[in-house]
Design a protein around this motif. Structure first.
Motif, PDB file in Angstrom:
ATOM      1  N   UNK A  26       0.830  -1.211   0.000  1.00 51.57           N
ATOM      2  CA  UNK A  26       0.000   0.000   0.000  1.00 51.57           C
ATOM      3  C   UNK A  26       0.860   1.255   0.000  1.00 51.57           C
ATOM      4  N   UNK A  27       1.897   1.253   0.837  1.00 51.73           N
ATOM      5  CA  UNK A  27       2.786   2.418   0.927  1.00 51.73           C
ATOM      6  C   UNK A  27       3.539   2.642  -0.381  1.00 51.73           C
ATOM      7  N   UNK A  51      -3.766   6.695 -11.703  1.00 52.04           N
ATOM      8  CA  UNK A  51      -2.694   6.977 -10.753  1.00 52.04           C
ATOM      9  C   UNK A  51      -3.220   7.770  -9.561  1.00 52.04           C
ATOM     10  N   UNK A  52      -4.042   8.762  -9.837  1.00 53.60           N
ATOM     11  CA  UNK A  52      -4.576   9.595  -8.766  1.00 53.60           C
ATOM     12  C   UNK A  52      -5.469   8.767  -7.833  1.00 53.60           C
ATOM     13  N   UNK A  53      -6.261   7.880  -8.418  1.00 54.30           N
ATOM     14  CA  UNK A  53      -7.123   7.009  -7.618  1.00 54.30           C
ATOM     15  C   UNK A  53      -6.278   6.098  -6.731  1.00 54.30           C
ATOM     16  N   UNK A 112      -4.850   2.859  -2.225  1.00 53.99           N
ATOM     17  CA  UNK A 112      -3.854   1.978  -2.830  1.00 53.99           C
ATOM     18  C   UNK A 112      -4.224   0.503  -2.806  1.00 53.99           C
ATOM     19  N   UNK A 113      -5.495   0.198  -2.567  1.00 62.64           N
ATOM     20  CA  UNK A 113      -5.945  -1.193  -2.497  1.00 62.64           C
ATOM     21  C   UNK A 113      -6.237  -1.735  -3.901  1.00 62.64           C
ATOM     22  N   UNK A 114      -5.170  -1.944  -4.669  1.00 66.75           N
ATOM     23  CA  UNK A 114      -5.304  -2.463  -6.033  1.00 66.75           C
ATOM     24  C   UNK A 114      -4.318  -3.609  -6.221  1.00 66.75           C
ATOM     25  N   UNK A 115      -4.511  -4.387  -7.273  1.00 66.59           N
ATOM     26  CA  UNK A 115      -3.594  -5.482  -7.575  1.00 66.59           C
ATOM     27  C   UNK A 115      -2.242  -4.933  -8.012  1.00 66.59           C
TER      28      UNK A 115
END
Length: 255
Positions: free
Chosen positions: A165-166, A215-217, A222-225
């Motif tokens: 996430x970071x 990118x902004x989303x 940051x919870x994406x694959x």
């Protein structure tokens, strides 16, 4: 056009004043006589930090960065994060006086334009005015490829979800900043607000807007694959690198 300072005055909220004072005091005691000046950037000195969500960004300027032992610095960070949970993370950048004075479009820009001095003599005052130009933009991005490759590798190998996430948040922010640097001649100013950067990119860059929105989303959530994110990030960086190479070629043709 000459770049103006991002933060023109220091406005630290009451929740963070003791923390900032204690960080500076700890650094000065731990590395006695080796610190030239200490700076901050980001939401805390601007007075817009969100308790339990915002991190703290410091920059230390010294004669020799090797004098600052990272383990001892890390111990200070750990103690303060435990004492002040209102801060989510503490980032500290270390550079030398020579870096700031001899690399005005890189470290000089960082200290003079992005940061505000919290302790010591503001060496940014000794950096000449920074003029927005292709040369400045190219110098500013001299280490972008190395940074992107480093975080790409770290994210690919990260097994801890918190780290993922970071890294995704940080990588998204770094790529948005890189894209924003391409439109500086259009905006005439450096912004540190990610939303404002995104909108400027959409207004002035020819990049696919869906990539920038993605990118902004990811910066916000940051919870994406990881694999999906890296694919988009690589596509964005490819656009950026091509734009930078075109700028460099154009500059050479006028020499």
């Amino acid at each position: 056009m000459i770049l103006e300072k991002v933060i023109d005055r220091i406005v630290i909220q009451s929740e963070y004043k003791d923390f900032v004072d204690k960080y500076i005091d700890n650094i000065l005691k731990e590395f006695k006589g080796k610190i030239h000046s200490i700076y901050m950037c980001g939401s805390i000195p601007k007075g817009i930090a969100v308790p339990f969500k915002s991190d703290a960004d410091f920059t230390i300027v010294c004669v020799n960065p090797k004098d600052i032992d990272y383990e001892r610095l890390s111990n200070i960070k750990d103690r303060l994060l435990e004492e002040y949970p209102v801060v989510t993370k503490i980032d500290t950048i270390i550079c030398s006086i020579d870096d700031v004075l001899n690399k005005p479009n890189e470290w000089g820009f960082w200290v003079k334009i992005i940061c505000v001095c919290m302790y010591g003599h503001d060496i940014g005052e000794n950096v000449p005015p920074i003029v927005i130009s292709p040369e400045f933009i190219l110098d500013l991005n001299r280490e972008t490829k190395e940074e992107v490759n480093r975080i790409h590798s770290a994210l690919s190998n990260a097994s801890d979800n918190m780290l993922k996430t970071r890294y995704i948040k940080g990588h998204s922010k770094r790529l948005i900043r890189a894209l924003y640097s391409l439109v500086l001649e259009d905006t005439g100013e450096w912004q540190d607000d990610i939303s404002t950067m995104k909108n400027a990119i959409l207004n002035y860059c020819e990049i696919d807007s869906a990539l920038v929105d993605y990118l902004y989303a990811c910066y916000l959530d940051s919870n994406v694959l990881v694999e999906e994110f890296l694919g988009i990030a690589d596509e964005v960086y490819s656009y950026f690198e091509n734009a930078l190479n075109t700028m460099a070629a154009s500059r050479k043709s006028f020499e």
